[in-house]
Scaffold this active site. Structure first.
Site, short mmCIF file in Angstrom:
data_model
loop_
_atom_site.label_atom_id
_atom_site.label_comp_id
_atom_site.label_asym_id
_atom_site.label_seq_id
_atom_site.Cartn_x
_atom_site.Cartn_y
_atom_site.Cartn_z
N ASP A 1 0.50 -1.08 0.13
CA ASP A 1 -0.21 -0.14 -0.07
C ASP A 1 0.95 1.38 0.16
O ASP A 1 2.32 1.13 0.22
CB ASP A 1 -0.99 -0.02 1.30
CG ASP A 1 -1.94 1.26 1.27
OD1 ASP A 1 -2.40 1.71 0.43
OD2 ASP A 1 -2.02 1.75 2.33
N THR B 1 -0.68 4.84 1.23
CA THR B 1 -0.60 5.91 2.12
C THR B 1 -0.73 5.03 3.74
O THR B 1 -1.17 4.23 3.86
CB THR B 1 -2.21 6.23 1.95
OG1 THR B 1 -2.13 6.70 0.64
CG2 THR B 1 -2.21 7.37 3.06
N LYS C 1 -2.38 27.26 -11.29
CA LYS C 1 -1.34 26.41 -10.95
C LYS C 1 -1.81 24.96 -11.41
O LYS C 1 -2.95 24.64 -11.41
CB LYS C 1 -1.43 26.25 -9.35
CG LYS C 1 -2.53 25.84 -8.59
CD LYS C 1 -2.45 25.81 -7.13
CE LYS C 1 -3.57 25.58 -6.21
NZ LYS C 1 -3.63 25.71 -4.84
N ARG D 1 6.94 16.37 -5.44
CA ARG D 1 5.69 16.49 -6.27
C ARG D 1 5.67 18.10 -6.59
O ARG D 1 5.82 19.08 -5.82
CB ARG D 1 4.40 16.45 -5.43
CG ARG D 1 4.36 15.08 -5.04
CD ARG D 1 3.79 14.86 -3.73
NE ARG D 1 2.10 14.94 -3.85
CZ ARG D 1 1.10 14.34 -3.55
NH1 ARG D 1 1.31 13.29 -2.63
NH2 ARG D 1 0.07 14.61 -3.96
N THR D 2 5.47 18.63 -8.04
CA THR D 2 5.70 19.79 -8.43
C THR D 2 4.50 20.44 -8.73
O THR D 2 3.65 19.59 -9.31
CB THR D 2 6.65 19.68 -9.69
OG1 THR D 2 6.27 19.00 -10.84
CG2 THR D 2 8.00 19.19 -9.20
N GLY E 1 -5.06 3.47 -3.66
CA GLY E 1 -6.38 4.17 -4.28
C GLY E 1 -5.94 5.46 -4.71
O GLY E 1 -6.99 6.29 -5.11
N ASP E 2 -4.84 6.08 -4.56
CA ASP E 2 -4.45 7.40 -5.08
C ASP E 2 -4.69 7.42 -6.49
O ASP E 2 -4.52 6.45 -7.32
CB ASP E 2 -3.19 7.66 -4.49
CG ASP E 2 -3.17 8.46 -3.42
OD1 ASP E 2 -4.20 9.13 -3.08
OD2 ASP E 2 -2.13 8.30 -2.46
N ARG F 1 -5.91 3.75 -8.20
CA ARG F 1 -7.29 3.99 -8.28
C ARG F 1 -7.86 2.36 -8.08
O ARG F 1 -8.85 2.26 -8.73
CB ARG F 1 -7.66 4.58 -9.50
CG ARG F 1 -7.60 6.16 -9.55
CD ARG F 1 -8.32 6.89 -8.54
NE ARG F 1 -8.20 8.29 -8.85
CZ ARG F 1 -8.70 9.21 -7.99
NH1 ARG F 1 -9.42 8.99 -6.85
NH2 ARG F 1 -8.71 10.43 -8.16
#
Length: 1392
Positions: free
Chosen positions: A492, A494, A707, A741-742, A822-823, A950
């Site tokens: 996983d 998270t 953004k 992360r940008t 799940g992200d 997902r």
């Protein structure tokens, strides 16, 4: 014949794959649609003629149990599990056989004791493990929640009785009695009672006579989770987990909105907004819920596993209103940023979605244990052949020699003495004589060794988490050797790989990169700005009452965010952003004059942080204890961005309806902006924009602040400024290479007439009945053009300690790592980069559910990147290639960023290999179809890593089963949330992390650890040691018994094949108990193939476990043959030595036990020393284990042979007088032992001297250079392999620290020039687009309730004021404190 063979194979597979749990698990079948009644009686149709409720209307309790046994099922289920071992069946058969007088050796009661001891010890161990599971279940089921009570409230709906923990099943299940609403009785006073605020100050009324008890007003009573019933009203407070699937009636927030954290279900860290059912919003107090004037019903669809679908209908006062997943709180989620929620329970326990996605607790068996069964079968086959030979030979000898009148056949002419029957009895007796070929003590020894190995894991301080005082715990003792054979890990994201916390790490502004100051140990939560300096205030309150983002009513005691001066560190943000150089640049910018050299930088800084502070949907709250602002964001990314802006002085002070308040270093007064439009973020748009208007007398212009992803922003930029764009692009790639992360920031000034025209088109698009989403996107795209670049941000999704290094080492060990989360896709890829799963030069293949069939995407991916793999030929689908179907295929094309195209034609041929990224929608199409599943599996095995995004909890389990069953490999799943339970149970080994998401994963796991990094030592050291120890121990176990059986077998040649014992029976009885048990236990407990630090420094050594080196049928056969060969010199040399000339001084012949006892001594010593030869490390414990059996044998023989018949009758009394005085005894011992051990000794000497492997060389280095640091040796060995070392990316913290210590501003440019400019490319097979990955990721809820509420408010405001207010036409005052400082001068093109 082939048909018969196939049927036998199918029967064997059915027996081998038999699952005991299938007999004991309950199969309620699919649920049925239900109607839940409130404040009214159940209809008569719910009851049978005897007024008993029908079963279909009795709902399960909310009790969730992960344990396997009950008092009732423990004995039969455990016995069935143990008798899956073929050896146990054999031992039970032999024990029963000896109850018959013809086959009795000793007392039948004593014969059955060993098998009973084995069964009892194993049962006690299994029972202890399950008791711990029951205790964990009790911890969850006894959590408390507020349930409606009092006011004669009765829940008429019917629920079954809950189980009684470990005595589940002992209490008879009685159907619940009928309860009518009018029959409610008064509730007694309870200390756990809570009233609503309106009733909390009112006194309780008493009965006029005072002896009939109290009448309690409607209230909320704290109740255990397991006592919640369908139809209950519950009240959930902020930060409390949801105990069941609940329909929202009302919340504390404006417009009845609630925010929930769903990372326990889908792994996403951003909050989701939910709204109350419109028909039930008046039920916001206990009194309104109890009132019989508010009857209603809820019709629900049958319970299912789909986490994103929920269909129900509320019927109230004859009107029906629909219910979907947006109005439901699912079990496993956590309420956030909402003071309270009142809801009704619709599904409980096993019918909740999270439990439906979890399987039953499996009965797992280790691979070694499964491999023992065929070996035991082989030994049983050998035993059967030996018994048949003895039976046939004895029968033939008797039949032939009966007629010859042999003297030992006296009485052979009796009627019941038949040679054939005697042969059959000899066959059965041979089974007893040679029964040690399958050692009964093997299984109990394995259980003992594995228990000790679990204790070794428990007491290992290196995998002990000091912060939480938490050791690593083996919850299933029998899987320790599986840890040494893992080939695939499913993780996983998270909470397992990440900490669920964000850190604003770096930013690029106008071509200048700010790396942030080096990390320090921070514990402050409050930062109070005071000019350009800051004061630190520690957080002193844990009160969650202020967590609501809005307050109902006008409470003067509630502080306003516009009035406070402190900013609290936001939830989910680990630290403040500080950069000394940025502070100095800001100080110069504040003092800069409009025409000075610093004016350009001032405009850029002001614009950059203003966009961060205004372009979002963050709400503010005020902590009444500290008086500090806290940002409440649905997305931790947004919280980190707004927090970073506040850290440098751009403080967002909240919103008053549509008015945004901002404090900046350039203005002494709070600036006010009117929010006109929000162009929300979606996965397709990859950007978010807001249109605002400055509320200032001197400047009322409109601005578009944006953004988003770098490629989306760059292609919408205004022409010019190429140098600035190239520099920012280089910085973005550096950020991405560091695993950050940008986001790219830009803005634009909008003319009034342009906005008015666009606003009309936007309104028409947003109210369109057809293709509304497409029309809105087209209109948004119109205005999001000609943007001006401001810079880029880099946020770190903080990983758990040591995650990148651990994954890198696991990959070096040859273990494939798959991530199932799940992200969304961008987040999954970002984590893959930061965790070393995706290398800098990896090629990413993306397959997602879209209009293009998933099968075609996979086929084209194989053709494009693996044309020589033969995958399509294997599946016979080469002719279906979509490349020949112009209508369905997407030609591969490169995506131009408008600056330069850096994707070369050699994508797919780079040294970085491939990583497959697939989403849940694609898995929905691939997994149900066997052909597509096989194609997906073959494609995935061509890649060095796979990321599934997902995905639902059930899909995680299906992916694990696909790999486990399709490739027949050893799998491990690791997670920390309830959404990982099914994956953990599906894998061969399940590891649960005791994280912040509860104990559901730990309760269902086989091993519980505190940090992901502990997985490295758990596998590479404990797993490898356990597998090597157990494998070597088992083959040595078989070896030592086959030597003994070999000696007995050769004796049959000289005893007429009568199955007689060569040894005195006591020596056979204690063979596996005292004489030879210690050496093999010493191997299982204390042997080390190499030391722990060597295994940690050289992960490549794990391949010995993956390749099943230590235990296989080959090694089993080698040891068996070795044992048979060694039995030959032991028996024949000693036999012929004693048979040549008598060893007695009196000239009498020798007795059987005189020379057979010599064989016993030679066999025990040879076996013990042979076990010692197979031990890699000789410690004091190993010395003790090797020689203790020999010493006990000498002592026992001396004492046992000296026992006189006055004490007890033995067959060997006085044997020591002849045994120890015999020259043959002392001559045969060294001679026979040396000859027996010579082959193995020569092989070991040759292996160590002439053909050493990695292990032998490392052991030699450790022996000759004990002070050498193996990590240093490892670095020296890889120094000559620059490419291999470059693949192991250093942690992002180390790389950032080195960058921050550099004073060269152009360092990132130098680094970029040294790297492959085409690295990290990705191909989306659903669109055919190839692009360059630069770290873009932004997590937020798409189309949520909260966003729809804001859009509705903005739309209503527009309707009430269709015309924009007139803007003052006087020229704006040139002042850097105004947002107008973002206006660029036409002369600004120095970068060109």
């Amino acid at each position: 014949m082939a048909k018969y063979r196939s049927s036998v194979t199918a029967l064997y597979n059915k027996v081998v794959n038999f699952n005991v749990e299938s007999l004991f698990s309950r199969h309620p079948g699919p649920g049925i649609p239900r109607t839940v009644f409130f404040n009214q009686n159940l209809p008569d149709s719910y009851f049978d003629p005897k007024s008993k409720p029908k079963k279909e209307h009795v709902y399960p309790t909310n009790q969730v149990i992960s344990s396997k046994y009950t008092i009732i099922t423990f004995l039969p289920r455990n016995l069935l599990e143990q008798f899956r071992r073929i050896a146990n069946i054999f031992f039970a058969f032999i024990a029963i056989l000896q109850f018959f007088p013809e086959f009795s050796t000793i007392s039948p009661g004593l014969v059955i004791i060993p098998i009973l001891i084995v069964l009892c010890i194993t049962a006690i161990k299994d029972g202890y493990e399950d008791v711990k599971r029951h205790q964990s279940d009790r911890h969850v089921n006894h959590s408390q929640v507020r349930v409606l009570a009092g006011g004669d409230w009765v829940n008429p709906n019917l629920n079954g009785r809950k189980s009684r923990t470990f005595v589940r099943g002992i209490v008879p299940r009685r159907r619940p009695k009928r309860k009518d609403v009018e029959a409610g009785s008064a509730t007694k006073q309870d200390p756990d009672i809570e009233y609503d605020r309106a009733d909390s100050m009112e006194e309780v009324e008493h009965h006029m006579f005072g002896d009939a008890g109290e009448i309690i007003r409607p209230h909320w009573h704290k109740t255990m989770w397991e006592d919640i019933r369908v139809g209950d009203f519950v009240k959930i407070m902020n930060d409390e987990p949801i105990p069941a699937d609940i329909l929202i009636c009302a919340t504390s927030e404006d417009e009845n909105v609630a925010f929930v954290e769903t990372k326990n279900l889908d792994g996403e860290t951003n909050l989701k907004s939910r709204n109350a059912c419109p028909a039930l919003t008046d039920l916001h107090t206990a009194a309104s819920c109890v009132s019989t004037l508010n009857p209603f019903t809820i019709d629900c669809d049958r319970p299912d596993t789909n986490m994103y679908r929920f269909n129900a209908t509320v019927t109230r006062n004859g009107e029906k209103s629909s219910v979907d997943v947006q109005t439901v709180l699912l079990r496993g989620t956590v309420l956030r940023n909402t003071e309270w929620v009142i809801g009704v329970v619709l599904f409980t326990g096993t019918e909740t979605k999270i439990v439906l996605n979890s399987g039953g607790t499996p009965s797992k068996r280790s691979r070694v244990e499964k491999q023992i069964n065929p070996q035991v079968l082989a030994n049983l086959a050998i035993l059967a052949i030996m018994a048949v030979v003895c039976g046939i030979a004895d029968s033939q000898i008797e039949a032939v020699q009966y007629a010859e009148g042999a003297p030992w056949l006296y009485g052979d002419d009796v009627s019941n003495d038949n040679p054939r029957i005697n042969g059959l009895i000899t066959w059965a007796f041979a089974l007893i004589t040679f029964q040690n070929i399958v050692p009964i003590s093997l299984y109990i020894s394995i259980e003992f060794v594995k228990t000790c190995q679990a204790l070794f894991i428990y007491f290992d301080y290196d995998i002990f988490y000091v912060k939480k005082n938490q050791p690593t715990i083996a919850r299933s003792y029998n899987l320790s050797d599986d840890l040494g054979q893992i080939e695939y890990i499913f993780s996983d994201k998270t909470g397992t790989l990440t900490q669920n916390s964000m850190v604003f790490r770096e930013c690029s502004i106008a071509g200048t990169v700010y790396h942030g100051d080096p990390e320090e140990d921070e514990d402050e939560d409050i930062k109070k700005p005071s000019g350009n300096s800051t004061d630190v205030v520690r957080e002193t309150s844990n009160d969650s009452s202020y967590a609501s983002t809005s307050v109902r009513g006008d409470d003067p005691a509630v502080l306003s965010a516009a009035d406070v001066t402190a900013v609290k560190l936001s939830s989910g943000v680990l630290k403040h952003f500080r950069d000394e150089r940025l502070s100095q640049d800001l100080a110069r910018a504040v003092e800069a004059e409009p025409d000075s050299e610093n004016a350009t930088q001032a405009r850029s800084l002001n614009g950059f942080f203003s966009v961060l502070a205004l372009c979002h949907t963050v709400l503010t709250a005020v902590d009444p204890a500290t008086g500090a602002i806290e940002y409440k964001a649905q997305s931790p990314d947004e919280a980190a961005l707004v927090q970073a802006a506040a850290d440098v002085g751009f403080i967002f002070r909240g919103r008053e309806k549509e008015i945004l308040l901002l404090q900046t270093p350039f203005s002494k007064e709070t600036e006010r902006y009117e929010l006109l439009n929000i162009l929300e973020f979606t996965s397709a748009r990859k950007r978010m924009s807001v249109i605002i208007k400055k509320l200032d007398e001197q400047d009322g212009r409109l601005f578009l602040l944006t953004k988003g992803a770098d490629n989306v922003i760059f292609e919408r930029l205004k022409a010019g400024g190429d140098d600035w764009k190239r520099t920012t692009e280089a910085h973005l790639e550096d950020f991405a290479n560091a695993g950050l992360r940008t986001l790219t920031l830009a803005y634009k000034v909008i003319q009034e007439d342009e906005y008015e025209a666009w606003s009309e088109r936007y309104h028409e698009a947003s109210t369109a009945l057809e293709d509304r989403e497409d029309k809105i996107e087209a209109v948004c795209n119109e205005i999001e053009q000609e943007l001006r670049l401001l810079g880029a941000t880099a946020i770190e999704d903080r990983l758990q300690d040591g995650v990148p290094e651990t994954i890198a080492d696991l990959k070096v060990a040859g273990i494939k790592v798959w991530v199932a989360t799940g992200d969304k896709l961008e987040t999954a890829i970002a984590i893959g980069r930061s965790t070393n799963l995706i290398a800098e030069d990896s090629n990413i293949i993306i397959i997602r559910g879209s209009d293009r069939p998933v099968e075609h995407q996979m086929i084209q991916a194989v053709e494009e990147f693996f044309p020589d793999s033969g995958i399509l030929d294997e599946h016979g689908i080469a002719s279906k290639s979509p490349s020949t179907e112009s209508t369905s295929a997407f030609p591969m094309r490169r995506l131009s960023l408008g600056v330069r195209d850096i994707v070369g034609d050699d994508n797919g041929n780079r040294p970085g290999g491939f990583v497959l990224v697939i989403d849940g929608a694609a898995l929905d199409h691939a997994l149900p179809d066997d052909d597509n599943k096989a194609l997906l599996l073959r494609l995935a095995t061509q890649c060095e890593g796979v990321i599934c995004c997902r995905v639902s909890p059930l899909q995680k389990a299906l992916v694990v089963k696909m790999v486990k069953d399709g490739l027949h490999v050893m799998t491990l799943a690791i997670g920390d949330g309830a959404n990982d339970v099914s994956m953990i149970q599906a894998a061969d080994v399940g590891v649960g992390i005791s994280g912040e998401e509860g104990l559901q994963a730990v309760n269902s796991s086989d091993y519980a650890i505190a940090q992901f990094r502990f997985l490295k030592k758990l596998l590479l050291v404990h797993g490898h040691w356990s597998y090597a120890r157990n494998g070597i121990m088992i083959v040595n176990f078989f070896y030592k018994n086959i030597v003994c059986i070999g000696v007995l077998w050769w004796f049959q040649i000289y005893c007429g094949w009568s199955s007689a014992y060569a040894f005195e029976y006591t020596y056979l009885l204690f063979w596996n108990s005292f004489w030879t048990i210690a050496p093999v236990l010493g191997i299982g407990l204390f042997d080390r193939i190499v030391d722990a630090d060597v295994l940690m420094a050289f992960p490549e050594l794990y391949r010995y476990g993956r390749e099943r080196t230590w235990f296989s049928m080959k090694s089993f056969l080698i040891y068996m043959i070795d044992g048979v060969i060694q039995s030959v010199p032991i028996y024949f040399i000693i036999t012929y030595a004693y048979f040549t000339t008598t060893s007695r001084t009196d000239g009498y012949g020798i007795e059987l036990y005189e020379y057979s006892t010599t064989m016993v001594f030679a066999t025990v010593i040879a076996v013990s020393l042979f076990n010692g030869l197979n031990t890699n490390v000789w410690t004091a414990w190993v010395f003790f284990a090797v020689f203790i059996g020999i010493i006990i044998l000498w002592i026992f023989t001396a004492v046992y042979d000296a026992i006189s018949p006055g004490w007890t009758v033995t067959n060997v009394y006085g044997n020591n007088y002849y045994l120890f005085t015999s020259a043959y005894f002392w001559l045969c011992q060294p001679l026979v032992i040396a000859i027996a051990l010579l082959p193995r000794y020569l092989y070991r000497a040759w292996q160590l001297g002439y053909a050493p492997g990695d292990l032998e060389m490392l052991r030699y280095i450790r022996k000759t250079r004990p002070d050498l640091d193996m990590a240093t040796l490892r670095s020296e060995s890889t120094r000559s392999k620059p490419y291999a070392s470059s693949r192991r990316r250093t942690s992002s913290h180390m790389s950032r620290a080195s960058i921050a210590c550099s004073s060269a501003d152009n360092l990132s440019l130098d680094l970029r020039m040294a790297q492959d400019p085409r690295g990290a490319s990705r191909t989306d097979m659903s669109t055919g687009i190839r692009s360059v990955y630069r770290g873009f990721d932004f997590a937020t809820e798409e189309g949520g309730v909260a966003m729809r509420r804001m859009q509705t408010n903005l739309s209503e405001r527009r309707q009430s004021s269709r015309n924009l207010p007139s803007i003052q036409q006087s020229p704006p005052k040139r002042s850097l404190r105004l947002f107008s400082s973002l206006r660029r001068k036409a002369t600004l093109k120095k970068d060109d």
